[in-house]
Design a protein around this motif. Structure first.
Motif: not given
Length: 768
Positions: A77-81, A83-88, A152-158, A362-365
């Motif tokens: 979901i993180v990758c496909e929906e 659009g985040l990268g390897s860290t996430s 780090d806003v990626r926290v909420i995305l994950v 896709q929003g934030l990405a």
């Protein structure tokens, strides 16, 4: 021996099949990642997968599947929906390792770096609570999430991806757990997804929550949508050809789609409007997605398409919404208008460029992708994130207040207002003059005495409208008042006011404690909790804090009668002092009834569905906020006083309880309860004719078994509407009464009034 071998082989087959499932899921994740525009960091993703797989080895989910499939699904979901990268992706694969295994954050940091470790730590749930044992663990979890998100806003995305997968696999949970998770999702996670511009995810979370909270209504709406799909297809086919022709002549590359309103959105509108599915007329919208011929003239080209549509169809004069130059707070940009079709039907048309469409989905990405060349949406997000940081900078000991304040920032729709110098400022819908003062500066809000709106003096509570120009008026002698909490709606203003009041209350408590200490010493009483409790009971104060505040504020004057009450002499607290013949009976009956209720609640098995029958109903409290009756989708809430409240599942208060106190939610179902009536209200409307009141009253009189409490009708310009206050057995009675009322000549509408839906329609219309 043969049987043992067979069992052993079966176990081997099961293990082999599970391994194939795991490898297939991980390969799909890698394929999705490699097809994206991100850098090819396959090695670290593979290491994270193998580490998580070993850490969760032998553990299964409630569905019976290997646990590692959940982290893989979250990473997908993180990758496909999103659009985040390897860290996430690595953080998603590892997000449950610290919580569920012996590995620590330091282990993750050593193996995968501090960024991955920080995201994992942010997503990890906390146990217990850092603000006290009575605090809601959900509120604590969410607060920690936002604290980490500010770095780090990626926290909420994950975390949102984690919630999406949990909602997709909610079938394996027991009903009470489903209500808790669904309510929490609707209360917090769907609004966050919306605020971050994740429209697809927001929509899915809302619909899944709706599906589990109201399965019958969900299935009914889905069936009706399927049955009416051919009609919508016909409308689409009739409406779009002139648009295609115009766009072709203008040499645009474009795509035209039909957007169907979601089941949850339809249901909400049915509740707010009090109408059936058949009276929801805006289920279909047309979406035009164009590729700009000149990126620098993207907005101008949207207006050109709008102009071409006006030549083909008649425009609704009051239903155009322009988010091109001034995007929504989540970065959404588009032009919405409503046009009349050749068949006489109003149809909404949404005009977006391809980039606007990608950002909407896709929003934030997508904001990050276009940040340098397309900064307005990102700026809106930055402003929202800064407002969250500002609230976090003013820590509140009550994390539940914090949760409510943050939620104000999540749900708010925007209006545009002006400062005295003409600067445009975005404010949430229903903001007041006092909200505006705090939005400009905290000191301005603290000393605000009123405002001038469009050069006219208005009070602190004045609700702002789009286009207002506001000048804040202040006085150095003005100070924050407790009633100001009734005048504000924004999280920033509420948080600042609560912070100031807390500081003042602490000072009152300190002063009150000094006065109490001196009084007890003078009267020869020890300062022990039993004495304090008796004193507090005499003055009818629920908490020690309130008791001390009121002493310090001079509202409570300590006297000799209180001393007599503490020493056990015949003095009684509160109103009972003045009704001596009720003293013993009231005390005894209250104690007996309370003990019965507490014993009943303690005996409830929270894992099972509690059946509400004639024996149980008298030990339950029917919530007045939503007034549920048998037949309603309902749930039980165990209160801090250890009593059981019954709420409708759709009740706003119940939704808050699900998010705050999920472990206190009980799944319930109704049994038929003979000889018991429940109070409800019915809305009735129609054409005003002589004898209509008599006809309504006679019908109700001729229907035995109900109790009529009140009928009120108001007539104006040939139309009447009113309310019938009635007690019935269950929802079937209400449906039957409404059906019979609609048979009366000139009665056009009769339906049950949902308490939590009152006064929402106006706000809904203003916020469109």
């Amino acid at each position: 021996m043969a049987d043992t071998t067979k069992d052993h082989l079966s176990a081997e087959d099961k293990e082999r099949r599970e391994e194939e499932m795991i490898q297939a899921a991980f390969q799909k994740l890698l394929d999705t990642y490699l097809a994206s525009s991100h850098r090819r960091k396959v090695n670290i993703i593979t290491r994270a997968f193998n580490f998580a797989k070993n850490a969760h080895k032998g553990v299964a989910r409630l569905s019976g599947e290997p646990y590692i499939l959940h982290p893989i699904a979250v990473a997908q979901i993180v990758c496909e929906e999103i659009g985040l990268g390897s860290t996430s992706i690595c953080a998603a694969l590892l997000h449950d390792v610290v919580e569920d295994t012996e590995y620590s954050k330091e282990d993750i940091a050593t193996l995968f770096g501090p960024k991955v470790a920080n995201i994992v730590e942010g997503v990890t749930k906390i146990s217990g609570g850092i603000f006290g044992e009575k605090a809601s663990s959900q509120a604590e979890t969410f607060k920690k999430l936002l604290l980490t998100m500010s770095n780090d806003v990626r926290v909420i995305l994950v975390k949102i991806a984690d919630r999406v997968h949990n909602m997709r696999t909610l079938d394996s949970m027991r009903p009470s757990k489903q209500y808790k998770i669904a309510g929490e999702t609707l209360f917090i996670y769907a609004p966050i997804a919306d605020r971050l511009g994740l429209n697809k995810i927001k929509t899915e979370l809302e619909n899944l929550s709706f599906k589990y909270e109201h399965p019958d209504e969900y299935n009914s709406i889905c069936e009706k949508l399927a049955l009416t799909q051919p009609l919508r297809d016909k409308v689409f086919e009739d409406f779009t050809p002139p648009i295609r022709k115009a766009l072709d002549e203008m040499k645009f590359t474009y795509e035209i789609k039909g957007r169907v309103k979601t089941p949850y959105s339809i249901w909400r509108k049915m509740q707010e409007k009090g109408v059936p599915f058949e009276e929801i007329y805006d289920i279909l919208a047309i979406r035009i997605i164009y590729r700009p011929k000149d990126r620098e003239k993207e907005n101008q080209e949207a207006l050109e398409i709008y102009g071409a549509l006006k030549k083909e169809y008649r425009l609704h004069p009051s239903r155009t919404r322009d988010w091109l130059e001034n995007p929504k707070a989540n970065g959404y940009r588009a032009l919405h208008s409503t046009f009349m079709s050749k068949q006489g039907q109003w149809i909404e048309v949404q005009i977006r460029s391809d980039r606007m469409d990608e950002m909407a989905e896709q929003g934030l990405a997508a904001h990050w992708k276009y940040k340098n060349e397309y900064s307005s949406g990102g700026d809106e997000f930055e402003r929202w994130l800064n407002s969250i940081k500002e609230i976090l900078d003013d820590p509140q000991p009550d994390s539940l207040d914090f949760l409510d304040n943050i939620k104000l920032n999540l749900f708010a729709r925007e209006i545009m207002v002006f400062t005295p110098k003409g600067e445009l400022k975005s404010m949430p819908l229903n903001s007041t003059a006092l909200d505006f003062a705090f939005a400009i500066h905290s000191m301005l809000g603290t000393h605000c005495i009123g405002a001038k709106v469009n050069h006219v003096l208005v009070p602190l509570s004045y609700k702002l409208r789009s286009g207002d120009q506001i000048e804040v008026m202040t006085s150095s002698t003005q100070h924050v008042q407790p009633e100001w909490l009734n005048y504000v709606t924004t999280a920033k203003a509420r948080g600042k006011i609560q912070g100031i009041l807390r500081r003042e209350n602490r000072e009152k408590e300190r002063k009150g404690e000094e006065i109490l200490d001196a009084f007890l010493e003078e009267k020869g009483l020890q300062k022990v909790q039993k004495v304090i409790d008796r004193m507090r009971a005499y003055y009818c104060c629920n908490t020690n804090e309130l008791f001390l505040q009121q002493i310090g504020d001079g509202k409570i004057k300590l006297n000799d009668e209180a001393v007599s009450y503490v020493r056990g002499k015949k003095r009684y607290k509160g109103w009972r002092r003045f009704v001596p013949f009720l003293r013993n009976t009231v005390d005894d009956n209250d104690t007996y009834q309370r003990q019965k209720e507490e014993d009943f609640v303690k005996g409830i098995d929270r894992k099972k569905i509690l059946t509400i029958n004639s024996e149980i109903i008298d030990r339950c409290h029917i919530a007045t906020c939503c007034s549920p009756i048998p037949g309603d989708d309902a749930l039980g809430y165990i209160t801090p006083e250890n009593t059981l409240e019954i709420h409708q599942r759709s009740c706003d208060i119940a939704t808050r309880y699900k998010a705050r106190y999920g472990n206190n939610i009980i799944a319930i179902k109704w049994e038929q309860i003979p000889n018991r009536l429940f109070r409800t209200s019915i809305y009735i409307a129609g054409a005003d004719r002589e004898g209509i009141l008599f006809a309504i009253a006679k019908l109700l009189h001729d229907m035995p078994g109900y109790t009529i409490h009140r009928i009120t009708l108001d007539a104006n310009a040939g139309f009447f509407q009113g309310e019938i206050d009635i007690s019935v057995h269950d929802t079937r009675d209400v449906q039957n009464i409404c059906k019979q009322l609609r048979k009366i000549e000139f009665v056009k509408d009769a339906r049950r009034i949902q308490e939590q839906s009152k006064n929402k329609e106006k706000n809904h219309e203003e916020g469109k």
